[in-house]
Design a protein around this motif. Structure first.
Motif, mmCIF file in Angstrom:
data_model
loop_
_atom_site.group_PDB
_atom_site.id
_atom_site.type_symbol
_atom_site.label_atom_id
_atom_site.label_comp_id
_atom_site.label_asym_id
_atom_site.label_seq_id
_atom_site.Cartn_x
_atom_site.Cartn_y
_atom_site.Cartn_z
ATOM 1 N N ALA A 142 0.945 -1.317 -0.088
ATOM 2 C CA ALA A 142 0.424 0.054 0.047
ATOM 3 C C ALA A 142 0.553 1.024 -0.650
ATOM 4 N N ARG A 143 0.423 2.334 -0.642
ATOM 5 C CA ARG A 143 0.731 4.235 -0.783
ATOM 6 C C ARG A 143 0.208 4.638 -0.249
ATOM 7 N N LEU A 144 0.924 5.594 0.515
ATOM 8 C CA LEU A 144 0.092 6.487 1.188
ATOM 9 C C LEU A 144 0.889 7.709 0.399
ATOM 10 N N VAL A 145 -0.427 8.663 0.254
ATOM 11 C CA VAL A 145 -0.121 10.308 -0.671
ATOM 12 C C VAL A 145 -0.701 11.286 0.312
ATOM 13 N N LEU A 146 0.504 12.197 0.689
ATOM 14 C CA LEU A 146 0.112 13.074 1.538
ATOM 15 C C LEU A 146 0.236 14.417 0.980
ATOM 16 N N VAL A 147 -0.942 15.435 0.115
ATOM 17 C CA VAL A 147 -0.982 16.531 -0.195
ATOM 18 C C VAL A 147 -0.563 17.653 0.995
ATOM 19 N N GLY A 148 -0.005 18.743 0.365
ATOM 20 C CA GLY A 148 0.135 19.464 2.120
ATOM 21 C C GLY A 148 0.860 19.987 1.821
ATOM 22 N N ALA A 149 1.408 21.235 2.437
ATOM 23 C CA ALA A 149 2.226 21.629 3.464
ATOM 24 C C ALA A 149 2.050 22.549 4.212
ATOM 25 N N GLY A 150 3.331 22.715 5.794
ATOM 26 C CA GLY A 150 3.093 23.094 6.878
ATOM 27 C C GLY A 150 3.977 22.501 7.549
ATOM 28 N N PRO A 151 3.848 23.741 8.782
ATOM 29 C CA PRO A 151 5.189 24.134 10.059
ATOM 30 C C PRO A 151 4.775 22.460 10.512
ATOM 31 N N LEU A 152 4.360 21.404 10.350
ATOM 32 C CA LEU A 152 5.090 20.129 10.951
ATOM 33 C C LEU A 152 5.085 18.730 9.286
ATOM 34 N N GLU A 153 5.665 19.371 8.540
ATOM 35 C CA GLU A 153 6.232 18.046 7.662
ATOM 36 C C GLU A 153 7.494 17.601 8.101
ATOM 37 N N PRO A 154 8.602 18.280 8.707
ATOM 38 C CA PRO A 154 9.778 17.745 8.795
ATOM 39 C C PRO A 154 9.269 17.271 10.159
ATOM 40 N N GLN A 155 8.218 17.133 11.299
ATOM 41 C CA GLN A 155 8.256 16.569 12.108
ATOM 42 C C GLN A 155 7.547 14.945 11.640
ATOM 43 N N LEU A 156 6.346 15.255 10.373
ATOM 44 C CA LEU A 156 5.578 14.347 10.062
ATOM 45 C C LEU A 156 6.364 13.096 9.241
ATOM 46 N N ARG A 157 7.239 13.700 8.765
ATOM 47 C CA ARG A 157 8.201 12.502 8.131
ATOM 48 C C ARG A 157 9.540 12.225 8.703
ATOM 49 N N ARG A 158 9.608 12.523 9.553
ATOM 50 C CA ARG A 158 10.345 11.710 10.535
ATOM 51 C C ARG A 158 9.458 10.754 11.219
ATOM 52 N N LEU A 159 8.194 10.659 11.134
ATOM 53 C CA LEU A 159 7.345 9.253 11.722
ATOM 54 C C LEU A 159 7.377 8.728 10.211
#
Length: 369
Positions: free
Chosen positions: A229-246
């Motif tokens: 399975a694949r998950l696509v997240l469209v959007g930008a914002g202040p939590l991007e670095p934290q979410l990339r780590r997760l």
């Protein structure tokens, strides 16, 4: 109309790719130009992604921020005095508070007081306390209030007896957005997704309100049963670095995109893990595209999606339950097809032209007082 068209200013905090801002673009093409002459103003100069779309629709756009040595309320006051609008329609609370204060004593070109209409896009509980107080203290200046959902309407923190509140369910304006097998292949090629993978997609700013962290946790659980399975997240914002780590394997961050309608055909399931919502345009776009959805049971989303019919409703902040709902759709292509067809049918009630007509009826009522 005697005296020419009514001059209207739509006032927003920013014109980035957010749901509230997209509603302005959607409505712009359906304004009754024989009655209303609409212009747009916004505060934050760096949030300007939708300016070209508004200008292409024929609406002049004014940026109030960014001038050295000048504060945006002063520029707003100057704009109001120069253009002498008949009606100011505010979106988002901070510019709305400014407009309510700055229109005191101003007269329109017709010699009347400036009419004020405000649209609530979010629950008041989301606002910071100073914003909530400023909003409440100036709310009486509104001639009318529009809410984007019944949930938003019920959360308004200031009401007077006899206040006129109108709920208007907006809709997407996808125009000639692509669909079908060719569109699916093109969307997957654009994002580099395998043709045979199960793809879950979400659209939203990367903020705490949208809670993509819960979605990433749910997706990690889903991958145990569906490793491709694949998950696509469209959007930008202040939590991007934290979410990339997760994020684990199979997750794609696309950043902010202006071509979401063209990407939707490449997905199998749409998902929103939000903790708060008004009525998200992204969900209505996904339903119009024929996607089954798994969304949290918050805000106005249960007003347009019935659990078990067009998709699934789950509690916010519960990755395990979100994973279960996604897993049920992942394992059953027939269920996805059935719910997607129901979503497309339900989307026929999303009428952006009708929404703009309802808004203009509010304008007419306020102006007639």
């Amino acid at each position: 109309m005697k005296g020419g068209p009514i001059r209207v200013l739509w006032l927003a905090k920013g014109l980035g790719r957010g749901g509230a801002e997209q509603l302005l673009v959607n409505c712009a093409g359906h304004v009754d130009r024989s009655r209303y002459e609409v212009e747009v103003a916004y505060v934050l100069p760096h949030k300007d992604a939708l300016v070209p779309a508004l200008e292409a629709a024929g609406l002049p756009v004014h940026c109030l921020g960014g001038a050295p040595g000048r504060r945006w309320p002063l520029r707003l006051r100057a704009l109001l005095a120069e253009r002498r609008y008949d009606l100011v329609h505010t979106h988002m609370p901070v510019p709305a508070v400014a407009a309510r204060l700055l229109t005191f004593g101003l007269r329109t070109a017709r010699g009347r007081r400036v009419a004020l209409v405000h649209t609530e896009h979010n629950l008041w509980e989301r606002y910071r306390l100073p914003t909530r107080w400023a909003n409440a203290l100036t709310y009486w200046r509104n001639g009318a209030v529009i809410a984007v959902s019944h949930a938003v309407a019920s959360g308004i923190g200031f009401r007077r007896p006899g206040d006129r509140l109108t709920v208007v369910h907006h809709g997407p304006d996808l125009g000639d957005a692509p669909s079908g097998p060719a569109a699916r292949r093109a969307a997957r090629a654009e994002l580099g997704l395998p043709e045979d993978a199960l793809v879950i997609g979400t659209v939203g700013n990367l903020t705490a309100k949208k809670d993509q962290a819960s979605l990433l946790a749910a997706f990690a659980l889903l991958r145990r049963e569906h490793p491709d399975a694949r998950l696509v997240l469209v959007g930008a914002g202040p939590l991007e670095p934290q979410l990339r780590r997760l994020a684990g394997e199979g997750v794609l961050f696309t950043g902010s995109r202006g071509d979401v309608p063209a990407l939707l055909p490449g997905w199998d399931v749409f998902c929103l893990s939000s903790r708060q919502e008004g009525l998200p345009v992204a969900l209505m776009e996904a339903m119009t595209s024929g996607l089954p959805s798994v969304v949290t049971e918050v805000g106005g989303m249960p007003e347009v999606l019935d659990d078990g019919v067009e998709g699934r409703l789950v509690p916010p902040g519960d990755p395990a339950e979100l994973a279960r709902a996604l897993g049920g759709l992942a394992a059953d292509p027939a269920l996805r097809e059935r719910m997607g067809a129901a979503a497309r049918e339900r989307s026929k009630s999303f009428d952006v032209a009708g929404a703009q007509r309802a808004i203009e009826r509010v304008y007419a009522r306020v102006l007639a007082r």
